[in-house]
Design a protein around this motif. Structure first.
Motif, short mmCIF file in Angstrom:
data_model
loop_
_atom_site.label_atom_id
_atom_site.label_comp_id
_atom_site.label_asym_id
_atom_site.label_seq_id
_atom_site.Cartn_x
_atom_site.Cartn_y
_atom_site.Cartn_z
N VAL A 206 22.49 58.23 59.56
CA VAL A 206 23.06 58.97 58.43
C VAL A 206 24.56 58.71 58.35
O VAL A 206 25.12 58.48 57.27
CB VAL A 206 22.77 60.48 58.56
N ALA A 207 25.23 58.72 59.52
CA ALA A 207 26.67 58.46 59.55
C ALA A 207 26.98 57.05 59.03
O ALA A 207 27.93 56.85 58.26
CB ALA A 207 27.21 58.63 60.97
N LEU A 208 26.17 56.06 59.43
CA LEU A 208 26.39 54.69 58.96
C LEU A 208 26.10 54.57 57.48
O LEU A 208 26.80 53.85 56.74
CB LEU A 208 25.50 53.73 59.75
N ARG A 209 25.10 55.30 57.02
CA ARG A 209 24.77 55.28 55.59
C ARG A 209 25.92 55.88 54.77
O ARG A 209 26.21 55.41 53.67
CB ARG A 209 23.48 56.07 55.37
N LEU A 210 26.57 56.91 55.30
CA LEU A 210 27.75 57.47 54.64
C LEU A 210 28.87 56.44 54.58
O LEU A 210 29.56 56.31 53.57
CB LEU A 210 28.22 58.72 55.38
N PHE A 211 29.05 55.69 55.67
CA PHE A 211 30.05 54.64 55.72
C PHE A 211 29.73 53.57 54.66
O PHE A 211 30.62 53.10 53.94
CB PHE A 211 30.06 54.03 57.12
N ASN A 212 28.46 53.20 54.56
CA ASN A 212 28.00 52.27 53.53
C ASN A 212 28.33 52.80 52.14
O ASN A 212 28.70 52.05 51.22
CB ASN A 212 26.49 52.06 53.67
N GLY A 213 28.24 54.11 51.98
CA GLY A 213 28.51 54.74 50.70
C GLY A 213 29.95 54.59 50.25
O GLY A 213 30.23 54.58 49.04
N LEU A 214 30.89 54.49 51.20
CA LEU A 214 32.28 54.25 50.82
C LEU A 214 32.40 52.92 50.08
O LEU A 214 33.07 52.82 49.04
CB LEU A 214 33.17 54.25 52.07
N GLY A 215 31.76 51.90 50.63
CA GLY A 215 31.76 50.60 49.96
C GLY A 215 31.00 50.63 48.66
O GLY A 215 31.40 49.98 47.68
N HIS A 216 29.92 51.40 48.60
CA HIS A 216 29.12 51.49 47.38
C HIS A 216 29.94 52.14 46.27
O HIS A 216 29.89 51.70 45.11
CB HIS A 216 27.86 52.32 47.67
#
Length: 383
Positions: free
Chosen positions: A100-110
């Motif tokens: 979930v934490a990595l997915r949030l990090f991915n979301g910054l780029g998204h």
């Protein structure tokens, strides 16, 4: 047909956006299966899938700050780099919390890439070709999206999840190269007006794209698992025909918007979307699944670019980044909340019950689209 916007910058931006969204659409059918392989529940899978949208939403609240300090080229490269780091990290983690934490990090780029790819493309278009140009811009996304599920599921089935994420990494590197090759445009000389994070004039578009996000999240997150439970092998073809249908319909949708506005497109496409949801609720054979994909793809290929072009028609060039941020935040909020809430609904009512609920929302969506898409005012932008 006036094609003056078909020049080097627009083409490179189109390619970079298409490659990034290829990775996004490759992850759509694979991440739920990845979560299932790790033993997560439908609700947990919904949280993992939806987390990217919440992070993107927060990122876009900072759009005015970013736009005043960095060029769109720099912001795009930074966003792709964050996406790249996330793709590298997924196969290294198996903890729900860490994913979930990595997915949030991915979301910054998204959040960065979805905002600045769209506005960078719009900056290259003449005002009287916004609908048509953004339609073709979306075709690039849909072409790669048509290949994405076939490629993604084939890699997972014949190789491994690790090989899948390595492929995503290579595609993201190619997207970064495309953006490095663009020539930054000078900042607009138009006088800036105050650009609030929330602007009431965009409520119709924001409300409609929010509901679209909810509907999309249900289809994209849970159709792969539902098809697997129904012993259907055509899930990759569902996404393929959906993408092809979107590619075919987008140019004509853009021309219709430029000539008649959004109402006609929204009335037809929202009905197709409701029909697609109803078909998904009763799938018991691959042909039904693929037929649902056609309706879903036509609707998605018409609704999203129409709403986006409508936003561009109603904003000034100087405030385009902020308006786009609000629009995309509404979509991602719908996607994020939809994935989480619908994951809980699946546990209560089952997959068929969830899709029947989405079909009902689709009917409401038709009514709202018809009412809200009355002839909109537009701002005359320089050619």
């Amino acid at each position: 047909m006036n094609t003056t916007y078909w020049h080097r910058n627009f083409i490179l931006i189109l390619i970079g956006n298409a490659l990034l969204f290829m990775v996004y659409n490759m992850q759509v059918p694979v991440l739920p299966l990845f979560g299932k392989a790790l033993g997560f529940s439908p609700a947990q899978i919904g949280i993992i899938v939806g987390a990217i949208m919440f992070a993107a939403l927060i990122t876009r609240l900072l759009v005015p700050w970013f736009s005043h300090r960095f060029s769109k080229k720099v912001l795009l490269i930074g966003g792709i780099f964050l996406y790249l780091l996330a793709a590298i990290g997924y196969p290294l983690l198996s903890s729900f919390t860490l994913l979930v934490a990595l997915r949030l990090f991915n979301g910054l780029g998204h959040g960065l890439t979805t905002t600045y790819f769209a506005t960078s493309a719009a900056d290259e278009l003449p005002a009287n070709k916004i609908g048509e140009g953004m339609g073709y811009f979306g075709v690039g996304t849909m072409v790669t999206a048509s290949l994405a599920p076939l490629l993604a599921l084939a890699i997972v089935q014949h190789y491994s999840f690790t090989a899948f994420f390595m492929t995503c990494t290579g595609i993201l590197l190619a997207a970064m190269v495309a953006i490095f090759a663009t020539t930054p445009r000078p900042k607009p000389v138009a006088v800036k007006t105050k650009a609030p994070i929330f602007d009431r004039q965009f409520l119709p578009q924001a409300g409609l794209v929010f509901i679209l996000g909810i509907l999309m999240s249900g289809v994209m997150t849970f159709t792969p698992i539902y098809a697997q439970r129904q012993h259907l092998s055509g899930i990759s073809w569902f996404f393929f025909v959906a993408a092809v249908a979107g590619v075919v319909i987008r140019p004509s949708v853009g021309r219709s918007f430029d000539q008649h506005g959004p109402r006609r497109v929204l009335m037809i496409s929202t009905l197709l979307l409701a029909l697609g949801m109803a078909l998904l609720a009763i799938i018991n054979h691959n042909w039904l699944l693929i037929t649902a994909g056609i309706f879903f793809g036509m609707a998605d290929g018409a609704i999203y670019p129409t709403l986006q072009a409508w936003v561009f028609k109603q904003t000034t060039i100087a405030n385009r980044d902020t308006a786009t941020g609000m629009f995309l935040n509404a979509y991602d909020l719908g996607m994020g909340l939809g994935a989480v809430v619908l994951g809980g609904l699946v546990e209560l009512a089952g997959y068929a019950g969830m899709f029947w609920t989405l079909a009902g929302i689709g009917i409401i969506y038709f009514v709202l689209g018809t009412i809200l898409s009355q002839a909109p005012k537009s701002i005359d932008l320089p050619e």
